[in-house]
Design an enzyme around this catalytic site. Structure first.
Site: not given
Ligand code: F6R
Length: 610
Positions: A2, A27, A77, A103-104, A483, A487, A490, A506, A605
């Site tokens: 928010c 936001r 939001w 907010n919150g 994960e 990160k 990427e 293995h 994204k």
């Molecule tokens: C990694 C990343 C991607 C997304 C994937 C799924 O940092 O952002 O691996 O996690 O493309 O995206 P969503 O969650 O939007 O379905």
């Protein structure tokens, strides 16, 4: 998340508020509203609120802005209650003379709502915020119309996170308060401002006071008084903002990704809190799903979301004894999946638009499965087609590499598996109490982990030259390793591979030499001793061990070149705290290598192609 704007001064407040809310557009939000009053008037506040984008609110007031020099505005939001006109802020008292924006999350709102309804208060919205209005209305009468005292009295009853602003028809001032959610005062000449973020203030002033947790501020045209919750005056320094608009959107952080990493305690609060019932022994997720109709769970998602799913699988299996598998969404549709009407297909997605995930969900539906989506973005394609949706309330994620959404997804699985465990009778009251206590500690624990950034930056400096790296974890933290490796790949373009630690012997152990950073998770677990043996195997081959360990583990240092300490939590919740240093490590390596952190090469994204 928010947005908040408040104004007291000589200008038309509505214009300032609409302009400020527009500057918080990045936001994201689903409804907006404002309330204003003229100086010296003691009539009603003039309030307008609308579901939808800010333009809908602008259109609603296009014929003439509500006049007045004191006002507050909000973009919402949604967390509790749908995004509609009624649930939009501000919320007004029954007599229309008091307005609140917030907010919150008010954690104890269910109890407070019952109590207030018992005293005859009529609730019109589904929000947690509305309890504040009714509490303040009572306190206002009880404190002889002293607005700041009434706000403090109300807050004494409330637990949870808030940044809130209150206006009353009888006062030429605003009262604001903060606990956890950010709030900043902008200082002008014969005028003062409030905002949840600095960008809303930049056209008007660069002199700001950042409120701290527990602060209550009274803003008049001629000055600002800040007290604590007991009414004791507090001295707060004035800061000069030197940022440009873009830097301000990042909240002063160098990158969106870093800002989003630092938002994670708030995300956890948004995802976890305000959903517990029966004194914290049960959780209300608002699902239509009947747990007795489910024998099996298939989780499907892409990338980071699929790793959140891996954590979810272990939680659902171990807490709720549900037969659960994870399948990568891009493969699921073509794998002739075995699902039927007693299968729950859980899809996980930040954007809700990932085509692989959407198509996987459609395939599961075609085969008769019930579907539940764990999502961040509202109104997305997946949200429209899933039978049930559990939102993580992480706010817009702008950095291409997902961080806060991952934590929100893991937290959502922590809640969902708790719900199934209780419904299926696999968790007694004592275990439930311990689990919920640990959940409640998570936001504060993640806040503490964030303090290791400097230490992590030094480690990054040491390992940034490596061409490849290995990430290891066991049990539920095998997903944390996946994960962490993703990160790093990427955003730094350094090759990283993740393995369940026991698998190393293995094959991958052949890679280990003095040039190979090996990042391992070794927090408390029944497999801790075996984990230590695996670490020794790496050490014996000169691997450069970076180990994430419980902060009270005094022995782990002898097995590692670098130790990153994290607060101890339940093993099953440890992925939440353990992933944070790995996000920071990836960030710091990428930063040291000068990469384009928020927009790494070749990535988008939201991936809407197969
Ligand atoms: C990694 C990343 C991607 C997304 C994937 C799924 O940092 O952002 O691996 O996690 O493309 O995206 P969503 O969650 O939007 O379905």
């Amino acid at each position: 998340m928010c947005g908040i704007v408040g104004y007291v001064g000589g200008r038309e407040a509505a214009g300032v508020i609409l302009d400020g809310l527009g500057r918080l557009e990045y936001r994201g939000y689903d409804s907006a509203g404002l309330a204003v009053k003229g100086f010296g008037s003691d009539g009603k506040l003039r309030a307008v609120k609308r579901a939808g984008k800010l333009s809908v609110l602008r259109d609603a007031v296009a014929a003439g802005l509500p006049a007045g020099c004191v006002g507050l505005g909000h973009t919402r939001w949604a967390t509790h209650g749908r995004p509609n006109d009624v649930n939009a802020h501000p919320h007004l008292s029954e007599d229309g003379r008091l307005a609140v924006i917030h907010n919150g999350i008010i954690e104890n709102y269910v109890e407070l709502r019952e109590e207030l309804a018992g005293r005859g208060h009529v609730f019109v919205s589904e929000t947690d915020t509305e309890v504040l209005v009714h509490l303040m209305e009572e306190a206002y009468e009880a404190t002889s119309h002293d607005l700041a005292t009434a706000v403090r009295a109300c807050l004494a009853r409330v637990s949870g996170a808030y940044a809130l602003v209150v206006a009353h028809a009888e006062h030429d001032a605003l009262v604001a308060a903060r606990n956890t959610s950010p709030l900043v005062i902008g200082l002008g000449s014969q005028e003062n401002y409030l905002a949840s973020d600095v960008p809303a203030l930049l056209p008007y002033t660069r002199d700001v006071i950042y409120l701290l947790d527990g602060d209550v501020a009274e803003l008049g045209r001629d000055g600002v008084v800040i007290t604590n919750l007991q009414g004791v005056p507090q001295a707060r320094e004035t800061n000069r903002v030197e940022w440009d608009a873009e830097a301000a959107e990042k909240g002063g952080y160098e990158h969106y990704m870093l800002k989003e990493i630092y938002e994670q305690p708030t995300v956890l609060q948004n995802t976890l809190f305000g959903r517990f019932t029966h004194g914290g022994l049960d959780v209300e997720l608002g699902l239509d799903l009947d747990p007795t109709t489910i024998d099996r769970v298939v989780i499907t998602a892409a990338g980071t979301a699929s790793y959140a799913g891996e954590v979810g699988r272990t939680l659902l299996r171990r807490l709720a004894r549900l037969d659960t598998v994870v399948e990568v969404a891009s493969e699921f549709r073509y794998s002739e999946p075995v699902v039927d009407e007693r299968t729950l297909c859980i899809v996980v997605s930040q954007s809700g638009e990932t085509i692989d995930t959407l198509e996987a969900m459609r395939e599961a539906k075609r085969r008769g499965a019930r579907t539940l989506a764990i999502l961040n973005a509202k109104g997305s394609s997946i949200s429209r087609e899933a039978d049930d949706v559990l939102y993580i309330h992480a706010g817009p994620e702008i950095g291409v590499a997902s961080t806060k959404a991952y934590l929100g997804m893991v937290a959502a699985f922590a809640l969902l598996s708790f719900w199934f465990a209780r419904e299926r009778g696999y968790m007694d009251d004592d275990a439930a109490r311990e689990y919920v206590r640990a959940l409640r500690e998570l936001p504060g624990q993640v806040e503490r982990v964030l303090q290791v950034r400097e230490h992590v930056a030094q480690i990054a400096e040491q390992i940034k030259g490596a061409r490849s790296s290995l990430f290891l974890g066991r049990g539920i933290n095998a997903a944390t390793a996946l994960e962490g490796a993703l990160k790093l790949k990427e955003i730094s373009y350094v090759h990283a591979e993740a393995y369940p630690m026991g698998e190393m012997k293995h094959g991958p152990i052949a890679l280990v030499d003095r040039d190979l950073p090996v990042v391992a998770v070794a927090t408390n677990s029944p497999l801790y001793d075996k984990t230590v043996s695996n670490l020794q195997e790496v050490r014996a081959r000169d691997g450069r061990l970076v180990v994430v360990a419980d902060e009270d583990d005094t022995k782990i240092g002898q097995h590692a070149e670098f130790v990153i300490p994290v607060p101890r939590t339940l093993e099953l919740l440890s992925p939440v705290v353990n992933v944070v240093p790995l996000q920071l490590l990836a960030y710091e390596v990428a930063r040291a290598l000068g990469r384009d952190i928020d927009q790494p090469r070749n990535l988008a994204k939201s991936v809407t192609v197969e």
